[in-house]
Motif scaffolding. Structure first.
Motif, PDB file in Angstrom:
ATOM      1  N   VAL A  19      -1.766  82.156 -53.685  1.00 55.22           N
ATOM      2  CA  VAL A  19      -3.093  82.626 -54.060  1.00 55.22           C
ATOM      3  C   VAL A  19      -3.129  84.138 -53.891  1.00 55.22           C
ATOM      4  N   TYR A  20      -3.582  84.836 -54.932  1.00 53.89           N
ATOM      5  CA  TYR A  20      -3.701  86.291 -54.915  1.00 53.89           C
ATOM      6  C   TYR A  20      -5.133  86.676 -55.243  1.00 53.89           C
ATOM      7  N   TYR A  21      -5.608  87.769 -54.652  1.00 51.67           N
ATOM      8  CA  TYR A  21      -6.954  88.278 -54.907  1.00 51.67           C
ATOM      9  C   TYR A  21      -6.860  89.681 -55.486  1.00 51.67           C
ATOM     10  N   PHE A  22      -7.750  89.967 -56.451  1.00 56.46           N
ATOM     11  CA  PHE A  22      -7.745  91.258 -57.147  1.00 56.46           C
ATOM     12  C   PHE A  22      -9.158  91.798 -57.271  1.00 56.46           C
ATOM     13  N   GLN A  23      -9.316  93.086 -57.039  1.00 55.52           N
ATOM     14  CA  GLN A  23     -10.560  93.781 -57.351  1.00 55.52           C
ATOM     15  C   GLN A  23     -10.271  94.572 -58.623  1.00 55.52           C
ATOM     16  N   LEU A  24     -10.982  94.261 -59.715  1.00 57.88           N
ATOM     17  CA  LEU A  24     -10.739  94.934 -60.987  1.00 57.88           C
ATOM     18  C   LEU A  24     -11.965  95.721 -61.419  1.00 57.88           C
ATOM     19  N   SER A  25     -11.729  96.911 -61.927  1.00 60.54           N
ATOM     20  CA  SER A  25     -12.784  97.744 -62.491  1.00 60.54           C
ATOM     21  C   SER A  25     -12.156  98.556 -63.620  1.00 60.54           C
ATOM     22  N   VAL A  26     -12.209  97.994 -64.811  1.00 60.45           N
ATOM     23  CA  VAL A  26     -11.573  98.589 -65.989  1.00 60.45           C
ATOM     24  C   VAL A  26     -12.655  98.790 -67.045  1.00 60.45           C
ATOM     25  N   SER A  27     -12.719  99.978 -67.612  1.00 58.87           N
ATOM     26  CA  SER A  27     -13.749 100.274 -68.611  1.00 58.87           C
ATOM     27  C   SER A  27     -13.529  99.459 -69.890  1.00 58.87           C
ATOM     28  N   TYR A  28     -14.595  99.338 -70.668  1.00 60.11           N
ATOM     29  CA  TYR A  28     -14.507  98.615 -71.943  1.00 60.11           C
ATOM     30  C   TYR A  28     -13.463  99.259 -72.858  1.00 60.11           C
ATOM     31  N   THR A  29     -13.448 100.581 -72.896  1.00 59.33           N
ATOM     32  CA  THR A  29     -12.486 101.308 -73.744  1.00 59.33           C
ATOM     33  C   THR A  29     -11.050 100.986 -73.336  1.00 59.33           C
ATOM     34  N   GLU A  30     -10.784 100.943 -72.044  1.00 61.76           N
ATOM     35  CA  GLU A  30      -9.434 100.609 -71.567  1.00 61.76           C
ATOM     36  C   GLU A  30      -9.082  99.152 -71.886  1.00 61.76           C
ATOM     37  N   CYS A  31     -10.081  98.280 -71.889  1.00 58.55           N
ATOM     38  CA  CYS A  31      -9.853  96.851 -72.170  1.00 58.55           C
ATOM     39  C   CYS A  31      -9.439  96.603 -73.615  1.00 58.55           C
ATOM     40  N   GLU A  32      -9.721  97.538 -74.507  1.00 61.40           N
ATOM     41  CA  GLU A  32      -9.327  97.367 -75.906  1.00 61.40           C
ATOM     42  C   GLU A  32      -7.820  97.158 -76.033  1.00 61.40           C
ATOM     43  N   ALA A  33      -7.051  97.722 -75.117  1.00 62.49           N
ATOM     44  CA  ALA A  33      -5.595  97.557 -75.135  1.00 62.49           C
ATOM     45  C   ALA A  33      -5.190  96.097 -74.932  1.00 62.49           C
ATOM     46  N   LEU A  34      -6.040  95.302 -74.269  1.00 59.82           N
ATOM     47  CA  LEU A  34      -5.726  93.890 -74.029  1.00 59.82           C
ATOM     48  C   LEU A  34      -5.648  93.084 -75.318  1.00 59.82           C
ATOM     49  N   TYR A  35      -6.193  93.641 -76.404  1.00 65.82           N
ATOM     50  CA  TYR A  35      -6.228  92.933 -77.689  1.00 65.82           C
ATOM     51  C   TYR A  35      -5.138  93.399 -78.653  1.00 65.82           C
ATOM     52  N   GLN A  36      -4.273  94.305 -78.204  1.00 64.81           N
ATOM     53  CA  GLN A  36      -3.161  94.779 -79.028  1.00 64.81           C
ATOM     54  C   GLN A  36      -2.049  93.728 -79.000  1.00 64.81           C
ATOM     55  N   PRO A  37      -1.537  93.335 -80.157  1.00 67.62           N
ATOM     56  CA  PRO A  37      -0.475  92.315 -80.199  1.00 67.62           C
ATOM     57  C   PRO A  37       0.769  92.696 -79.402  1.00 67.62           C
ATOM     58  N   SER A  38       1.032  93.980 -79.271  1.00 66.81           N
ATOM     59  CA  SER A  38       2.238  94.411 -78.566  1.00 66.81           C
ATOM     60  C   SER A  38       2.110  94.286 -77.045  1.00 66.81           C
ATOM     61  N   LEU A  39       0.879  94.161 -76.532  1.00 67.20           N
ATOM     62  CA  LEU A  39       0.673  94.049 -75.085  1.00 67.20           C
ATOM     63  C   LEU A  39       0.441  92.581 -74.722  1.00 67.20           C
ATOM     64  N   LYS A  40       1.491  91.930 -74.291  1.00 62.13           N
ATOM     65  CA  LYS A  40       1.424  90.498 -73.989  1.00 62.13           C
ATOM     66  C   LYS A  40       1.075  90.226 -72.519  1.00 62.13           C
ATOM     67  N   ASN A  41       1.502  91.125 -71.627  1.00 62.94           N
ATOM     68  CA  ASN A  41       1.309  90.943 -70.188  1.00 62.94           C
ATOM     69  C   ASN A  41       0.884  92.249 -69.539  1.00 62.94           C
TER      70      ASN A  41
END
Length: 89
Positions: A19-41
């Protein structure tokens, strides 16, 4: 004068699952990269200091107009398969 101390969570195991715990605070603009096909992980650093690789598809459901924010828990099986990724608050 009181000193503030960061308390690191250990990497607990529950029924042999990690079990791992994470505190995340990523802007909407930075999150756009999560939808790029080249970024899988992405590789995230847990509160315990462990670095964990997670598919971007696991993060996408938590992106809002404010970005990706909150405290999350990741549960991994002994075979390193993701069992659960959830926002706690």
């Amino acid at each position: 004068m009181k000193k503030s101390v960061k308390v690191w969570r250990t990497n607990p195991t529950v029924n042999n699952n990690k079990v791992y715990y994470f505190q995340l605070s990523v802007s909407y603009t930075e999150c756009e990269a999560l939808y790029q096909p080249s970024l899988k992980n992405v590789i995230m650093t847990a509160d315990s200091g462990h670095r964990v690789q997670i598919p971007t598809s696991r993060l996408r459901p938590f992106v809002t107009s404010l970005g990706l924010k909150g405290y999350f828990r990741l549960t991994i099986s002994p075979q390193n398969k993701i069992l659960l990724f959830e926002r706690l608050h």
